[in-house]
Design an enzyme around this catalytic site. Structure first.
Site, PDB file in Angstrom:
ATOM      1  N   TYR A   1      21.211  77.777  47.631  1.00  0.00           N
ATOM      2  CA  TYR A   1      21.373  79.229  47.579  1.00  0.00           C
ATOM      3  C   TYR A   1      20.143  79.923  46.999  1.00  0.00           C
ATOM      4  O   TYR A   1      19.873  81.079  47.313  1.00  0.00           O
ATOM      5  CB  TYR A   1      22.597  79.606  46.727  1.00  0.00           C
ATOM      6  CG  TYR A   1      23.927  79.292  47.367  1.00  0.00           C
ATOM      7  CD1 TYR A   1      24.028  78.697  48.610  1.00  0.00           C
ATOM      8  CD2 TYR A   1      25.109  79.599  46.702  1.00  0.00           C
ATOM      9  CE1 TYR A   1      25.246  78.410  49.186  1.00  0.00           C
ATOM     10  CE2 TYR A   1      26.343  79.315  47.265  1.00  0.00           C
ATOM     11  CZ  TYR A   1      26.416  78.721  48.511  1.00  0.00           C
ATOM     12  OH  TYR A   1      27.634  78.440  49.069  1.00  0.00           O
TER      13      TYR A   1
ATOM     14  N   ASP B   1      37.149  77.218  47.249  1.00  0.00           N
ATOM     15  CA  ASP B   1      37.895  78.043  48.196  1.00  0.00           C
ATOM     16  C   ASP B   1      39.012  77.228  48.842  1.00  0.00           C
ATOM     17  O   ASP B   1      40.124  77.714  49.044  1.00  0.00           O
ATOM     18  CB  ASP B   1      36.963  78.604  49.271  1.00  0.00           C
ATOM     19  CG  ASP B   1      36.181  79.816  48.788  1.00  0.00           C
ATOM     20  OD1 ASP B   1      36.278  80.139  47.582  1.00  0.00           O
ATOM     21  OD2 ASP B   1      35.475  80.434  49.596  1.00  0.00           O
TER      22      ASP B   1
ATOM     23  N   LYS C   1      26.706  64.171  48.164  1.00  0.00           N
ATOM     24  CA  LYS C   1      26.519  63.615  49.514  1.00  0.00           C
ATOM     25  C   LYS C   1      25.358  62.635  49.455  1.00  0.00           C
ATOM     26  O   LYS C   1      24.363  62.735  50.168  1.00  0.00           O
ATOM     27  CB  LYS C   1      26.250  64.756  50.511  1.00  0.00           C
ATOM     28  CG  LYS C   1      26.332  64.351  51.985  1.00  0.00           C
ATOM     29  CD  LYS C   1      27.702  63.867  52.407  1.00  0.00           C
ATOM     30  CE  LYS C   1      27.706  63.556  53.902  1.00  0.00           C
ATOM     31  NZ  LYS C   1      28.969  62.919  54.330  1.00  0.00           N
TER      32      LYS C   1
ATOM     33  N   ASP D   1      32.781  65.143  51.619  1.00  0.00           N
ATOM     34  CA  ASP D   1      33.752  65.174  52.698  1.00  0.00           C
ATOM     35  C   ASP D   1      35.031  64.444  52.312  1.00  0.00           C
ATOM     36  O   ASP D   1      36.140  64.879  52.648  1.00  0.00           O
ATOM     37  CB  ASP D   1      33.160  64.626  53.998  1.00  0.00           C
ATOM     38  CG  ASP D   1      32.289  63.397  53.800  1.00  0.00           C
ATOM     39  OD1 ASP D   1      31.971  63.059  52.634  1.00  0.00           O
ATOM     40  OD2 ASP D   1      31.911  62.774  54.796  1.00  0.00           O
TER      41      ASP D   1
ATOM     42  N   ASP E   1      31.173  75.840  45.777  1.00  0.00           N
ATOM     43  CA  ASP E   1      31.630  77.074  46.410  1.00  0.00           C
ATOM     44  C   ASP E   1      32.687  76.768  47.465  1.00  0.00           C
ATOM     45  O   ASP E   1      33.768  77.374  47.503  1.00  0.00           O
ATOM     46  CB  ASP E   1      30.415  77.772  47.039  1.00  0.00           C
ATOM     47  CG  ASP E   1      30.717  79.188  47.502  1.00  0.00           C
ATOM     48  OD1 ASP E   1      31.830  79.690  47.248  1.00  0.00           O
ATOM     49  OD2 ASP E   1      29.833  79.795  48.129  1.00  0.00           O
TER      50      ASP E   1
END
Length: 358
Positions: free
Chosen positions: A141, A251, A190, A223, A247
């Protein structure tokens, strides 16, 4: 206690839910004998309209001079052009960077009465109590962004960059939190693909071995975590992860609680300064209609009291009041059961404040 609290209502439903958070702060002050001085500032789209910038210098100065910050939400269709020079989201990223708000805490619990509001099977939700610690000022970001045209057409890149110091400080926050909770820490990355994730894994594994050997520690690919948050959410205690993964995962986790309108967050700097906000967005489609759920903002107030003002009794009082109001069925449409009377934003805030007042 005397404290100065910066209030940044923002855009969309932000002013509506923040008004209920302020109402709760005032109820706490009256009950416990505190003096909270509330000072309002601009951020996001409303700041662009008023000053041309999403984060005016006056807002940054106000926040730096405060003990804590309460934020609503930013953004809306009026400012949605991704090609625009200034956008509301720049205000949000800017305040995080300007104040050094590097650790974002997002707790997820499920009130028994709200189990029916979640799309998951009820048996998977009993006892869910987890918290995601998201690194907030680094990663993709904030990395360098490029977009150019070459012989094969347009291309774009976003740099994901992390330093050892950035990883260490947020993992320490997560480890200390896990030590006060159930003693389990999960690193989500990851590492099978990304070099930044391999850095996170090596540094976190070493830090846990050296400073948090008493914790149960596991690593999990992002994942797999996305799947297990739905499949076995009660297995998680504290999750620590990088900016973008945190983030997205939080959610997703909001569906465990039945609605984004139930999830608070705290963004912490070194020391006690923190910014507190619901995880939901500005929801411009329901702005001004009294439909917004203020409970995530009110629970963010509880986090403000606990983390920045060191008032754990007051924080627990707010959380208990929220639980009582839910038990009484005074809820907005997003968490109401079929046939239940739907309360307005203001009515829910009034009910919480009344419980606090006793």
């Amino acid at each position: 206690m005397q404290a100065v609290i910066a209030v940044l209502p923002g855009d969309g439903i932000g002013p509506e839910v923040v008004a209920e958070g302020v109402k709760v702060l005032q109820a706490v002050a009256a009950r416990f004998g505190h003096t909270f001085t509330l000072r309002e500032g601009l951020i996001g789209g409303c700041a662009i309209d008023a000053t041309g910038e999403p984060l005016p210098a006056e807002t940054v100065a106000l926040c730096r001079a405060s003990d804590a910050i309460l934020l609503g939400a930013v953004g809306g269709p009026k400012w949605d052009d991704p090609q625009a020079r200034v956008r509301p989201e720049q205000g949000l990223l800017g305040i995080r960077k300007a104040l050094g708000l590097f650790a974002n805490l997002r707790p997820v619990t499920v009130h028994p009465r709200l189990i029916g509001a979640s799309p998951l099977r009820p048996e998977r939700l009993q006892g869910v109590d987890l918290i995601v610690v998201r690194e907030l000022t680094g990663g993709i970001y904030f990395g360098e962004k490029r977009r150019e045209r070459g012989p094969d057409g347009e291309w774009a890149s976003d740099l994901c960059l992390y330093t050892e110091a950035e990883v260490v400080r947020v993992v320490r926050v997560a480890g200390q939190l896990a030590r006060r909770r159930r003693g389990k820490l999960t690193l989500v990355d990851k590492a099978n693909v990304l070099e930044t994730s391999r850095l996170w894994r090596s540094i976190t594994t070493r830090l846990v071995r050296e400073e948090f050997a008493d914790l149960e520690f596991e690593t999990m690919l992002v994942d797999a975590c996305a799947m297990h948050l739905i499949r076995r959410p009660t297995d998680f205690d504290v999750i620590v992860t990088e900016n973008m993964f945190g983030d997205i995962l939080t959610d997703e986790a909001s569906m465990l609680a039945g609605s984004m309108g139930m999830l608070p967050s705290a963004s912490l700097a070194e020391g006690r300064l923190g910014l507190y906000e619901p995880i939901h967005g500005s929801a411009p489609d329901i702005a001004g209609q009294g439909k917004a759920n203020p409970l995530a903002t009110i629970l963010s107030v509880a986090m403000l009291l606990r983390h920045s003002l060191d008032l754990p009794e007051e924080a627990a009082c707010v959380e208990a009041a929220v639980a009582t109001v839910i038990d009484r069925g005074i809820v907005t449409a997003d968490i109401a059961t079929p046939g239940q009377v739907i309360a307005t934003t203001t009515a829910v805030g009034d009910a919480v404040a009344a419980v606090i007042a006793g």
